[in-house]
Every structure is written in structure tokens, then in C-alpha cells.
Design an enzyme around this catalytic site. Structure first.
Site, PDB file in Angstrom:
ATOM      1  N   ALA A 276       3.895  -1.126   4.030  1.00  0.00           N
ATOM      2  CA  ALA A 276       3.075  -2.068   4.822  1.00  0.00           C
ATOM      3  C   ALA A 276       3.307  -3.528   4.445  1.00  0.00           C
ATOM      4  O   ALA A 276       2.382  -4.338   4.467  1.00  0.00           O
ATOM      5  CB  ALA A 276       1.588  -1.715   4.718  1.00  0.00           C
ATOM      6  N   GLY A 277       4.554  -3.868   4.116  1.00  0.00           N
ATOM      7  CA  GLY A 277       4.858  -5.246   3.720  1.00  0.00           C
ATOM      8  C   GLY A 277       4.533  -6.261   4.807  1.00  0.00           C
ATOM      9  O   GLY A 277       3.928  -7.299   4.527  1.00  0.00           O
TER      10      GLY A 277
ATOM     11  N   ASP B 184      -2.657  -1.243   9.767  1.00  0.00           N
ATOM     12  CA  ASP B 184      -2.848  -1.264   8.306  1.00  0.00           C
ATOM     13  C   ASP B 184      -3.449  -2.574   7.807  1.00  0.00           C
ATOM     14  O   ASP B 184      -3.771  -2.690   6.622  1.00  0.00           O
ATOM     15  CB  ASP B 184      -1.482  -1.131   7.592  1.00  0.00           C
TER      16      ASP B 184
ATOM     17  N   SER C  99       2.412  -5.942   7.276  1.00  0.00           N
ATOM     18  CA  SER C  99       0.948  -5.967   7.420  1.00  0.00           C
ATOM     19  C   SER C  99       0.321  -6.764   6.286  1.00  0.00           C
ATOM     20  O   SER C  99      -0.640  -7.510   6.492  1.00  0.00           O
ATOM     21  CB  SER C  99       0.399  -4.541   7.396  1.00  0.00           C
ATOM     22  N   ALA C 100       0.860  -6.604   5.084  1.00  0.00           N
ATOM     23  CA  ALA C 100       0.356  -7.350   3.922  1.00  0.00           C
ATOM     24  C   ALA C 100       0.496  -8.851   4.167  1.00  0.00           C
ATOM     25  O   ALA C 100      -0.430  -9.626   3.893  1.00  0.00           O
ATOM     26  CB  ALA C 100       1.131  -6.939   2.671  1.00  0.00           C
TER      27      ALA C 100
ATOM     28  N   GLY D 290       7.716   1.561   4.456  1.00  0.00           N
ATOM     29  CA  GLY D 290       6.551   2.451   4.370  1.00  0.00           C
ATOM     30  C   GLY D 290       5.532   1.931   3.388  1.00  0.00           C
ATOM     31  O   GLY D 290       4.639   2.660   2.945  1.00  0.00           O
TER      32      GLY D 290
ATOM     33  N   ALA E 182      10.312  -2.697   6.100  1.00  0.00           N
ATOM     34  CA  ALA E 182      10.494  -1.385   6.760  1.00  0.00           C
ATOM     35  C   ALA E 182      10.617  -0.265   5.733  1.00  0.00           C
ATOM     36  O   ALA E 182      11.478   0.602   5.816  1.00  0.00           O
ATOM     37  CB  ALA E 182      11.725  -1.417   7.675  1.00  0.00           C
TER      38      ALA E 182
ATOM     39  N   LYS F 292       0.845  -1.209   0.000  1.00  0.00           N
ATOM     40  CA  LYS F 292       0.000   0.000   0.000  1.00  0.00           C
ATOM     41  C   LYS F 292       0.876   1.253   0.000  1.00  0.00           C
ATOM     42  O   LYS F 292       2.028   1.239   0.477  1.00  0.00           O
ATOM     43  CB  LYS F 292      -0.965   0.028   1.185  1.00  0.00           C
TER      44      LYS F 292
HETATM   45  O1  C5P Z   1      -0.273  -0.682  14.064  1.00  0.00           O
HETATM   46  P1  C5P Z   1       1.152  -0.979  13.732  1.00  0.00           P
HETATM   47  O2  C5P Z   1       1.690  -2.135  14.504  1.00  0.00           O
HETATM   48  O3  C5P Z   1       1.420  -1.098  12.266  1.00  0.00           O
HETATM   49  O4  C5P Z   1       1.953   0.298  14.209  1.00  0.00           O
HETATM   50  C1  C5P Z   1       3.362   0.305  14.301  1.00  0.00           C
HETATM   51  C2  C5P Z   1       3.786   1.488  15.135  1.00  0.00           C
HETATM   52  O5  C5P Z   1       3.529   2.707  14.442  1.00  0.00           O
HETATM   53  C3  C5P Z   1       3.047   1.639  16.462  1.00  0.00           C
HETATM   54  O6  C5P Z   1       3.664   0.896  17.465  1.00  0.00           O
HETATM   55  C4  C5P Z   1       3.157   3.140  16.721  1.00  0.00           C
HETATM   56  O7  C5P Z   1       4.434   3.462  17.233  1.00  0.00           O
HETATM   57  C5  C5P Z   1       3.083   3.725  15.321  1.00  0.00           C
HETATM   58  N1  C5P Z   1       1.714   4.121  14.961  1.00  0.00           N
HETATM   59  C6  C5P Z   1       1.161   5.250  15.547  1.00  0.00           C
HETATM   60  N2  C5P Z   1      -0.101   5.626  15.203  1.00  0.00           N
HETATM   61  C7  C5P Z   1      -0.816   4.922  14.305  1.00  0.00           C
HETATM   62  C8  C5P Z   1      -0.265   3.782  13.682  1.00  0.00           C
HETATM   63  C9  C5P Z   1       1.009   3.409  14.040  1.00  0.00           C
HETATM   64  O8  C5P Z   1       1.792   5.922  16.375  1.00  0.00           O
HETATM   65  N3  C5P Z   1      -2.036   5.332  13.987  1.00  0.00           N
END
Ligand code: C5P
Length: 315
Positions: free
Chosen positions: A121-122, A157, A124-125, A119, A117, A30
Site C-alpha cells: 500500500a505504498g 486502503d 495509499s500511504a 502489496g 506495486a 501495511k
Molecule cells: O481502492 P484501490 O484504488 O486501492 O483499489 C485498486 C484496485 O484493486 C481496484 O481498482 C480494484 O480493481 C481492486 N480492488 C478490489 N476490491 C477491493 C479493493 C481493491 O477489487 N476491495
């Protein structure tokens, strides 16, 4: 009443019986066409308003029957990514098993093209793909909306990667609703960096820099998507995390400048970076832009991709 994320036809197509052969699921990366970041919440996450856009750069998860839960991989990140209990693929399989009462037994294989890493969302995908693959392998009969609910517990994501297309994301990004774009295809060029950036570090830097948002509401972007004019869309792309990513990696400004100089309609950092994404007029322009960026040797790899594309789907 909440609108279901998936049409009845799509639900109808999904078999309810456990699969005996391997189940192969393809899942896209994404980008965020609009990313407004609000203040940090008490749970540490930031309140977001974002427009997600799934692009044709794919990972694949294959699930086979097994007596335990195992994960192997090939491609991007092999040797760097842990394959143990921390891996989002394993966590997704365990979460689905716990929710449905199935034994968490599967041999999972991840084939990665989406850089880690980056950006995009690999990770998450891959979790979204694992949910869809294990759902089919075990024949749980869960609806896509049920899968999206489990996805939300695993990462912000991930519900979007189950859905795909173009979607508005709110909350911490996990609340998604589809944006209808009338079948138009957009053409993108990605400049992939040598080294990844940590998403929590980028959000922390955003806060340290004052937590300022420039992105505003996504209304202009949503209108531009409906107009189907890349020149109009170019003026509406926005990412509040870009300043933080540039602060941590000042050299990304050179990549953005190189893309614009090479004729991109617009360039921005994708999500928390460090991938830079450029908008092209059409497929031919994207190919020219990619060749020009490659010749400038300003990043590790250059990829072209179209969007929107569907989310995690069984092949
Ligand atoms: O949700 P996810 O695990 O992908 O988020 C990774 C990190 O990104 C979180 O631990 C947080 O530090 C940051 N994050 C955030 N606010 C969001 C999404 C992610 O601060 N809405």
C-alpha cells in the site's frame, strides 16, 4: 453511535493554525494479517474482511508553501512513478483543498522507501501522508475522522494508513476500526520482488480462478493477536489473494519456501503481492532470518520491520 477512530488526546495535540515552515509527515507501509475476499460487487470492488497491520517501513511527504501544486520525489520508484495529476499525492492534496475550500497550493516532496506495486500500500500511504501534511500546512482543522472520510474517496486502503496500528477493515477495505493489541510488538521480514504486480490484475485473476475464499473469519487471528504468542499467530495468517499472486508469479512459491526453510514461523504474500512477508519470533530471529534470506539471493531486497506502528503523523 460510531466510535471515533482517534482519541481526544490525539485530536487535542493537533495544531489548528496554518504552518509557515515545512511540514514533514511520516507514513508506514501495511501488510494484511488476514485477507478474506468476497465476491465482486456491482461497482467492481470486492467485499473484504481484512486485518490491516502497519509496519515500520516508511515513506515521508514534506509540504511547503507554494504558489501552485507541485510534486517532486526521491527513492523507490523515482523515474517510474508519474508525478502529474494521476499521482495519489496530488489527488489527495486536491481532494482536501476541494473539501475545505483552500487553494490547492503546496510544494510537495515525496521520499520513498516503500516499494511500488508491492502489496504494501505504498501509493495509499503517500496519499494518507499528503492529506495529513496539507491539512497541517493549510491549518484546515479537520478531525482525523474527516480526513479518513476524504481518504476513503481516494482508495480502499487509505483510511487505514491515516489510522495505523492494527485494524479490522470491511466494505472494500475503507471501513476501519482499531484492534487493540495491548502494546505487543511483532517482528516481520519482507522479501521484496524485482518487479511489482498490478492490484486490479490480481483481483481479476482471483475471480478467474473461481473466486474461492479459504480465509474465513478473522476471529482466530484476532484471538492470536491477544495471546501475543508468535507461534499461535503463525497458524492464523491468511490471504485469499495469495493463490492469484502465485498464479501470476509462480516463482514466489520459491521465496515462500526459502523463508520457511530459513526458519520463519510463517510466510505469506502481502496483500496483492508480490512482496512475501515472514513472521519471526523476536528481533534477533528477524535479523538472522533476513541475513539468511539475503544470502539465498531469491529476491531484490530483504527488510525487517516491526508492527504495529502509528499511521501518518507529523514529525
Ligand atoms: O481502492 P484501490 O484504488 O486501492 O483499489 C485498486 C484496485 O484493486 C481496484 O481498482 C480494484 O480493481 C481492486 N480492488 C478490489 N476490491 C477491493 C479493493 C481493491 O477489487 N476491495
Amino acid at each position: 453511535m460510531t466510535e471515533p477512530l482517534f482519541s481526544e488526546d490525539e485530536e487535542f495535540d493537533r495544531p489548528r493554525l496554518a504552518a509557515h515552515g515545512p511540514v514533514r509527515v511520516r507514513v508506514p507501509a501495511k501488510i494484511n494479517l488476514h485477507l478474506h475476499v468476497g465476491p465482486a460487487r456491482s461497482d467492481g470492488f470486492h467485499e473484504l474482511t481484512t486485518v490491516y497491520h502497519a509496519i515500520g517501513l516508511y515513506d515521508e511527504v514534506t509540504a511547503r508553501r507554494g504558489d501552485t501544486l507541485t510534486l517532486t520525489m526521491e527513492g523507490e520508484g523515482t523515474g517510474e512513478l508519474s508525478l502529474d495529476e494521476d499521482n495519489l499525492v496530488i489527488r489527495a492534496a486536491r481532494a482536501l483543498a476541494a473539501e475545505t475550500g483552500h487553494e490547492p497550493h503546496a510544494r510537495l516532496h515525496l521520499k520513498k522507501q516503500i516499494p511500488i506495486a508491492a502489496g504494501l500500500a505504498g501509493g495509499s500511504a503517500d496519499a494518507a501522508a499528503a492529506l495529513v501534511a496539507c491539512d497541517q500546512l493549510w491549518g484546515t482543522g479537520m478531525s482525523r475522522d474527516d480526513l479518513a472520510a476524504i481518504a476513503a474517496t481516494l482508495g480502499s486502503d487509505i483510511p487505514f494508513l491515516v489510522l495505523g496500528g492494527t485494524a479490522l477493515g470491511t466494505g472494500r477495505g475503507e471501513l476501519v476500526s482499531p484492534v487493540l493489541t495491548g502494546g505487543h510488538t511483532w517482528h516481520w521480514v519482507l522479501a521484496v520482488a524485482e518487479e511489482g504486480l498490478s492490484t486490479p490484475t490480481v483481483y481479476r485473476t482471483f475471480d478467474q480462478l473461481g473466486g474461492n475464499s479459504n480465509a474465513g473469519t478473522p476471529d482466530g487471528l484476532l484471538a492470536a493477536l491477544r495471546q501475543r504468542d508468535p507461534e499461535v499467530l503463525a497458524g492464523e495468517l491468511a490471504n485469499d489473494l495469495q493463490a492469484a499472486a502465485l498464479h501470476l508469479r509462480p516463482e514466489l512459491q520459491g521465496v515462500l519456501d526459502a523463508g520457511l526453510d530459513a526458519g520463519a514461523l510463517a510466510g505469506l504474500v502481502s496483500g496483492s503481492g508480490p512482496t512475501c512477508v515472514f513472521l519471526a519470533e523476536d528481533a534477533r530471529h528477524a535479523a538472522l532470518l533476513a541475513a539468511e534470506l539475503e544470502s539465498r539471493d531469491c529476491c531484490r531486497a530483504v527488510r525487517t520491520a516491526v508492527g504495529p506502528v502509528p499511521g501518518a503523523r507529523v514529525l
